[in-house]
Design a protein around this motif. Structure first.
Motif, PDB file in Angstrom:
ATOM      1  N   ALA A  84       9.642  19.027  17.262  1.00 21.44           N
ATOM      2  CA  ALA A  84       9.406  19.731  18.522  1.00 21.44           C
ATOM      3  C   ALA A  84       9.526  18.760  19.695  1.00 21.44           C
ATOM      4  CB  ALA A  84       8.019  20.374  18.505  1.00 21.44           C
ATOM      5  N   ARG A  88      12.237  18.897  22.741  1.00 15.79           N
ATOM      6  CA  ARG A  88      11.835  18.846  24.148  1.00 15.79           C
ATOM      7  C   ARG A  88      12.542  17.705  24.884  1.00 15.79           C
ATOM      8  NH1 ARG A  88       5.679  17.614  25.731  1.00 15.79           N
ATOM      9  NH2 ARG A  88       6.420  15.499  25.296  1.00 15.79           N
ATOM     10  N   THR A  89      12.650  16.548  24.210  1.00 16.55           N
ATOM     11  CA  THR A  89      13.338  15.411  24.817  1.00 16.55           C
ATOM     12  C   THR A  89      14.797  15.746  25.076  1.00 16.55           C
ATOM     13  OG1 THR A  89      11.866  13.839  23.708  1.00 16.55           O
ATOM     14  CG2 THR A  89      13.954  12.988  24.522  1.00 16.55           C
ATOM     15  N   GLU A  92      15.010  17.918  28.071  1.00 16.98           N
ATOM     16  CA  GLU A  92      14.748  17.176  29.306  1.00 16.98           C
ATOM     17  C   GLU A  92      15.958  16.344  29.719  1.00 16.98           C
ATOM     18  OE1 GLU A  92      11.254  14.904  28.568  1.00 16.98           O
ATOM     19  OE2 GLU A  92       9.883  16.596  28.842  1.00 16.98           O
TER      20      GLU A  92
END
Length: 226
Positions: A84, A88-89, A92
Motif C-alpha cells: 500500500a 501511494r509512493t 505521489e
C-alpha cells in the motif's frame, strides 16, 4: 524509515523461495526456539513427574502454535502495508507538479544509505521508469505466494521447534529428556546462525553467536517471568 522498492515492477510476484530472506528465516526460527525454551528451561527435571512434563508439553506447544499464527498474520499485514505504501509512493511520484517534487518523493522512499550517491539524473531515470509502470491496483493485494510465505512463517515458529519437545515424549526420565532437548535446541540455534552466516562468509562465527544470543534471550525471558 520504511522504504519501498522503486526499481522493480510491482506487478511481478515474489517467488516462494525468495518470500522469506535468510535473515527472516533465521529470526523466525530463533523466535520459536526461544519461546519453547522458556518452558523447557523452567522445568525442574529432578522433581518433575509425568504430569508436570505433560503440562509443560501442552503449554509449550500451545504457546508456539498461537505465536506461529500471530506471526503469520503479522507477516501478511506487514506485506500488505508495504505494498500500500508502494502504491501511494507511485501515485505521489506521478502526481508531482515539478521534477524536484518527484525527486524528493523518490529519495524519501529509497534506502537512505544510497541516497547520497544518487544524482538528479539517477532520480529522473527512476521517475521515468515509474511513469511507465501499470497501476499497482490488484498487484498491491495479497496473493497465493504471500499466503504460502505466511505458512512458512508459521511452520518455522511451530513445526521447527517440535524437535525440542520430542525428547520429553521419547524418554521417560525427565533429566535425560531435558539434557537431550537442550542439546537439540542448541544444535538448531547453531544451524540457524550457520545458514545465515553463509551469506556473510562467516558461517561458523554467526552460528556460535546465534547460540549465545538465543541462550541470553531465554535467560532474560525467564528472569522477567516469561
Amino acid at each position: 524509515m520504511t522504504t519501498v522498492s522503486l526499481t522493480q515492477e510491482p506487478a511481478q510476484p515474489k517467488k516462494m523461495r525468495h518470500a522469506l530472506d535468510p535473515v527472516s528465516r533465521a529470526t523466525e526460527l530463533l523466535f520459536g526456539l526461544i519461546m519453547v525454551l522458556t518452558f523447557t528451561a523452567s522445568l525442574n527435571a529432578a522433581e518433575a513427574g509425568r504430569i508436570e512434563v505433560r503440562v509443560m508439553l501442552i503449554a509449550a506447544l500451545g504457546c508456539n502454535l498461537a505465536w506461529g499464527l500471530i506471526d503469520a498474520v503479522m507477516y501478511l499485514l506487514s506485506t500488505r502495508g508495504e505494498r500500500a505504501l508502494g502504491a501511494r509512493t507511485l501515485a505521489e511520484v506521478r502526481s508531482a507538479r515539478t521534477e524536484e517534487e518527484a525527486r524528493s518523493v523518490i529519495a524519501g522512499a529509497l534506502p537512505q544509505v544510497i541516497v547520497p550517491v544518487m544524482t538528479a539524473d539517477d532520480l529522473d531515470r527512476i521517475r521515468g521508469h515509474l511513469a511507465s509502470l501499470p497501476d499497482m491496483g490488484p498487484a498491491a493485494r495479497l496473493g497465493k505466494d504471500d499466503y504460502l510465505a505466511a505458512l512458512a512463517v508459521f511452520l518455522l515458529v511451530f513445526v521447527g521447534t517440535l524437535p525440542v519437545v520430542i525428547p520429553f515424549i521419547v524418554f521417560r526420565d525427565p533429566q535425560i529428556a531435558l539434557w537431550t532437548s537442550h542439546a537439540v535446541a542448541i544444535a538448531l540455534l547453531f544451524l540457524a546462525g550457520w545458514s545465515l552466516g553463509r551469506n556473510w562468509g562467516r558461517a561458523w562465527q554467526v552460528g556460535v553467536s546465534m547460540v549465545g544470543v538465543g541462550l541470553v534471550l531465554v535467560a532474560v525471558a525467564l528472569a522477567l517471568g516469561g
